[in-house]
Scaffold this motif. Sequence first.
Motif, mmCIF file in Angstrom:
data_model
loop_
_atom_site.group_PDB
_atom_site.id
_atom_site.type_symbol
_atom_site.label_atom_id
_atom_site.label_comp_id
_atom_site.label_asym_id
_atom_site.label_seq_id
_atom_site.Cartn_x
_atom_site.Cartn_y
_atom_site.Cartn_z
ATOM 1 N N PRO A 55 0.539 -1.290 -0.119
ATOM 2 C CA PRO A 55 -0.019 -0.040 -0.109
ATOM 3 C C PRO A 55 0.914 1.241 -0.067
ATOM 4 N N ARG A 56 2.033 1.139 0.294
ATOM 5 C CA ARG A 56 2.926 2.358 0.433
ATOM 6 C C ARG A 56 4.033 2.570 -0.641
ATOM 7 N N GLY A 57 4.036 1.637 -1.544
ATOM 8 C CA GLY A 57 4.964 1.535 -2.574
ATOM 9 C C GLY A 57 5.700 0.279 -2.858
ATOM 10 N N TYR A 58 6.513 0.120 -3.720
ATOM 11 C CA TYR A 58 7.294 -1.013 -4.106
ATOM 12 C C TYR A 58 8.214 -1.456 -3.134
ATOM 13 N N VAL A 59 8.537 -2.819 -2.947
ATOM 14 C CA VAL A 59 9.893 -3.094 -2.001
ATOM 15 C C VAL A 59 10.438 -4.635 -2.845
ATOM 16 N N LEU A 60 11.495 -4.709 -2.573
ATOM 17 C CA LEU A 60 12.185 -5.900 -3.259
ATOM 18 C C LEU A 60 12.245 -6.885 -2.169
ATOM 19 N N ASP A 61 11.767 -7.867 -2.299
ATOM 20 C CA ASP A 61 11.544 -9.201 -1.515
ATOM 21 C C ASP A 61 13.125 -9.358 -1.300
ATOM 22 N N ARG A 62 13.211 -9.751 0.128
ATOM 23 C CA ARG A 62 14.597 -10.282 0.293
ATOM 24 C C ARG A 62 14.606 -11.021 1.761
ATOM 25 N N PRO A 63 15.369 -12.023 1.881
ATOM 26 C CA PRO A 63 15.339 -12.678 2.883
ATOM 27 C C PRO A 63 15.448 -12.062 4.150
ATOM 28 N N LEU A 64 14.596 -11.868 5.178
ATOM 29 C CA LEU A 64 14.750 -11.198 6.441
ATOM 30 C C LEU A 64 14.795 -12.320 7.558
ATOM 31 N N PRO A 65 15.367 -11.545 8.724
ATOM 32 C CA PRO A 65 15.509 -12.368 9.648
ATOM 33 C C PRO A 65 14.169 -12.514 10.563
ATOM 34 N N GLY A 66 14.135 -13.630 11.374
ATOM 35 C CA GLY A 66 13.137 -13.604 12.178
ATOM 36 C C GLY A 66 12.096 -14.892 11.866
ATOM 37 N N LEU A 67 11.365 -15.196 12.756
ATOM 38 C CA LEU A 67 10.502 -16.431 12.486
ATOM 39 C C LEU A 67 9.169 -16.028 11.798
ATOM 40 N N VAL A 68 8.735 -17.134 10.888
ATOM 41 C CA VAL A 68 7.371 -16.519 9.996
ATOM 42 C C VAL A 68 6.346 -17.534 10.707
ATOM 43 N N ARG A 69 5.279 -16.869 11.300
ATOM 44 C CA ARG A 69 4.323 -17.538 11.733
ATOM 45 C C ARG A 69 3.023 -16.890 11.290
ATOM 46 N N THR A 70 1.785 -17.785 11.443
ATOM 47 C CA THR A 70 0.546 -17.153 11.035
ATOM 48 C C THR A 70 -0.640 -17.297 11.904
ATOM 49 N N VAL A 71 -1.451 -16.424 12.061
ATOM 50 C CA VAL A 71 -2.510 -16.280 13.023
ATOM 51 C C VAL A 71 -3.890 -16.265 12.079
ATOM 52 N N ALA A 72 -4.865 -16.835 12.781
ATOM 53 C CA ALA A 72 -6.061 -16.569 12.223
ATOM 54 C C ALA A 72 -7.042 -15.777 12.987
ATOM 55 N N SER A 115 5.141 -0.568 11.946
ATOM 56 C CA SER A 115 5.240 0.116 12.784
ATOM 57 C C SER A 115 3.877 0.855 13.143
ATOM 58 N N ARG A 116 3.757 1.643 14.003
ATOM 59 C CA ARG A 116 2.429 2.448 14.265
ATOM 60 C C ARG A 116 2.106 3.230 12.794
ATOM 61 N N TYR A 117 3.457 4.062 12.337
ATOM 62 C CA TYR A 117 3.518 4.842 11.248
ATOM 63 C C TYR A 117 2.974 4.214 9.966
ATOM 64 N N ASP A 118 3.360 3.027 9.818
ATOM 65 C CA ASP A 118 3.241 2.212 8.768
ATOM 66 C C ASP A 118 1.620 1.892 8.716
ATOM 67 N N ILE A 119 0.884 1.419 9.831
ATOM 68 C CA ILE A 119 -0.268 1.410 10.156
ATOM 69 C C ILE A 119 -1.244 2.560 9.695
ATOM 70 N N SER A 120 -0.878 3.621 10.302
ATOM 71 C CA SER A 120 -1.697 4.821 10.101
ATOM 72 C C SER A 120 -1.548 5.094 8.488
ATOM 73 N N GLU A 121 -0.440 5.153 7.842
ATOM 74 C CA GLU A 121 -0.388 5.403 6.448
ATOM 75 C C GLU A 121 -1.345 4.360 5.756
ATOM 76 N N PHE A 122 -1.405 3.200 5.991
ATOM 77 C CA PHE A 122 -2.164 2.293 5.433
ATOM 78 C C PHE A 122 -3.693 2.532 5.741
ATOM 79 N N ILE A 123 -3.919 2.753 6.876
ATOM 80 C CA ILE A 123 -5.338 3.108 7.131
ATOM 81 C C ILE A 123 -5.870 4.379 6.468
ATOM 82 N N ARG A 124 -4.968 5.425 6.344
ATOM 83 C CA ARG A 124 -5.239 6.712 5.621
ATOM 84 C C ARG A 124 -5.665 6.365 4.141
ATOM 85 N N LYS A 125 -4.605 5.372 3.583
ATOM 86 C CA LYS A 125 -5.159 4.982 2.345
ATOM 87 C C LYS A 125 -6.385 4.134 2.024
ATOM 88 N N VAL A 126 -6.504 3.295 2.847
ATOM 89 C CA VAL A 126 -7.887 2.672 2.847
ATOM 90 C C VAL A 126 -9.093 3.600 2.991
#
Length: 169
Positions: A55-72, A115-126
């Motif tokens: 929603p905020r622009g293009y990103v180049l996917d690159r392997p990122l550190p961290g655990l990937v999990r899914t929530v319903a 971040s909260r900033y990312d969320i506020s920009e996403f909500i603004r766009k929505v």
Amino acid sequence: MNAAQRRKRILDELRAAQGPLSATALAQRLSVSRQIIVGDVALLRAAGETVTATPRGYVLDRPLPGLVRTVACLHSGADMERELTLMVDQGCTVENVIVDHPVYGQLTGPLKLSSRYDISEFIRKVEECSAQPLSALTDGVHLHTLRCPSENAFQRTVAALENGGFLAK
């Protein structure tokens, strides 16, 4: 600069970026129209580059550190900002939202909210676009893929979502 050089420059800009870059920003940097950038990104994807539109622009996917999990999760569109905030406040990145549509199957919307900033920009766009969340297609039921710095952060996120009434049972 020819088209091949321009596409290489787009990739270089995305690699160096600290966050998403909009087509408009890339167009200004490269002195071309936004439509040229959109077309170049489509050609880069066709050539196998992993460029994702968020929603905020293009990103180049690159392997990122961290655990990937899914929530319903389950909630109304009005609670979207609160739900997303609970997740990022625990240190997780909300990578996407996924719904199972009865006709189209799995639909995924990339989010990349950290971040909260990312969320506020996403909500603004929505709100600006009067858009409905994907979960509106499935009566509020949806999945989120999270990238968490640790198992502890994921468990805190699950607890926060459960306390907030957002986990689907």
